[in-house]
Scaffold this active site. Structure first.
Site, PDB file in Angstrom:
ATOM      1  N   ASP A  34       0.827  -1.184  -0.097  1.00  0.00           N
ATOM      2  CA  ASP A  34      -0.155   0.064   0.102  1.00  0.00           C
ATOM      3  C   ASP A  34       0.686   1.518  -0.023  1.00  0.00           C
ATOM      4  O   ASP A  34       1.932   1.365   0.320  1.00  0.00           O
ATOM      5  CB  ASP A  34      -0.961  -0.097   1.276  1.00  0.00           C
ATOM      6  N   LYS A  56      -3.430   3.664  -2.958  1.00  0.00           N
ATOM      7  CA  LYS A  56      -4.564   4.419  -3.123  1.00  0.00           C
ATOM      8  C   LYS A  56      -4.125   5.795  -2.340  1.00  0.00           C
ATOM      9  O   LYS A  56      -4.099   5.816  -1.408  1.00  0.00           O
ATOM     10  CB  LYS A  56      -6.019   3.851  -2.614  1.00  0.00           C
ATOM     11  N   MET A 169      -8.812   9.475   8.616  1.00  0.00           N
ATOM     12  CA  MET A 169      -9.446  10.175   7.396  1.00  0.00           C
ATOM     13  C   MET A 169     -10.150  11.206   7.662  1.00  0.00           C
ATOM     14  O   MET A 169     -11.320  11.417   6.768  1.00  0.00           O
ATOM     15  CB  MET A 169      -9.809   9.102   6.472  1.00  0.00           C
TER      16      MET A 169
END
Length: 332
Positions: A34, A56, A169
């Site tokens: 990742d 991502k 987030m």
């Protein structure tokens, strides 16, 4: 068919990898990794293991979630030991269930090895624990990114009064979260701590109150990846943590070596708090890391990173290496 190991690497400090995770990485034939992963962990891979970036970034995904799952399934037809390496703990906002379901549907053997959860790991590296007897006896983990309206229905003010809210987030929605909590009756003086790049040598944090945190974060220039902690214990981050007291904490270092260093040798820097990025040149050069260097190293060179050379030819080899990877990037 091969077997898939889904591994949580922890929040950033590479030494936080579990023993299960370490063994799986050392035996991997292919690793899908990742974006927020500490690249030092990839040096645990065997020399013949294939490294595949599937990260991502906001508004830019190397692959969609469905494509990642298809790659995992396809890899088991060619490789015995497939590793899916994720930051933090894959069971906490890590989409592990989607990948597990896809593997199970195709009858593929798998194991899930959890990592140190970012909420607990980042907080203790910032100087406090998210639970404390008689002060914080409950924890609420959430991400307000998608369903802010549903998030607003949670009793946030009540939860934060005798507990800790941890937001993943959530930086883009920080102002909205503050408004929701104040509307619910939370005190303007409720402590809030935001930690950027928690447990990395580049860790930054601010400590404020519900009323001042948005302005404080903007003034300090903090951005994702960051965690937001709301509750009484967050005030304890105002003093330096044990991690921030380490002798190399905050030292941004690019280590250029003619000799390939072991994982444990690299940890001698991070164990002292350094933010380390290793580059092996000359005979130690590994072409598998070219795309990683293009994505991570080149931006670091624009910042205030110290470069340490090991080997008399390392400076010249490094300059040749930079010309090569910059040329490759421009040619894409």
């Amino acid at each position: 068919m091969g077997k898939v190991a889904l591994i949580g690497a922890g929040p950033g400090d590479p030494a936080l990898i579990t023993y299960h995770g370490l063994r799986a990485l050392k035996n991997a034939d292919i690793i899908f990794y990742d974006r927020l992963l500490n690249p030092i962990l990839l040096y645990l891979a065997p020399e013949d293991a294939k490294l595949v970036y599937v990260g991502k970034a906001p508004e830019h995904h190397a692959y969609t979630q469905s494509e990642i799952q298809e790659k995992l399934i396809s890899a088991t037809k060619k490789y015995d030991n497939v590793v899916r390496l994720k930051g933090g703990d894959p069971g906490i906002f890590g989409r592990v269930e989607e990948e597990v379901q896809a593997l199970a549907k195709h009858g593929i053997e798998y194991a899930v090895y959890p990592g140190v959860t970012s909420a607990s790991g980042v907080s203790v590296y910032a100087g406090f624990a998210i639970t404390e007897r008689h002060v914080s006896e409950k924890v609420f983990l959430a991400t307000p990114t998608a369903q802010l309206q549903e998030f607003a229905q949670e009793p946030l003010a009540q939860l934060s009064a005798g507990g800790t809210i941890v937001l993943y987030m959530g930086m883009e929605k920080l102002a909205a979260v503050v408004k929701i909590m104040l509307t619910q009756g939370a005190s303007e003086n409720l402590p809030v701590t935001v930690v950027e790049w928690g447990s990395w040598g580049r860790q930054k944090k601010v400590v404020a109150t519900l009323a001042t945190i948005h302005e404080t974060v903007e003034k300090a220039g903090l951005h994702n990846p960051a965690l937001i902690f709301i509750g009484p214990v967050a005030a304890k981050a105002a003093t330096k943590s044990w991690f921030e007291e380490l002798p190399r904490f905050g030292q941004k270092t690019i280590l250029v070596s003619e000799k390939k260093l072991t994982f444990d040798e690299l940890l001698t820097y991070t164990d002292q708090g350094a933010d380390l990025y290793p580059v092996f040149v000359g005979a130690a050069f590994d072409e598998r890391f070219i795309s990683l260097h293009q994505r991570l190293l080149l931006p670091l060179l624009k910042e205030d990173y110290e470069i340490i050379y090991q080997g008399k030819n390392a400076p010249a080899l490094f300059q040749d290496f930079l010309k090569e990877i910059k040329g490759g990037q421009n040619g894409r």
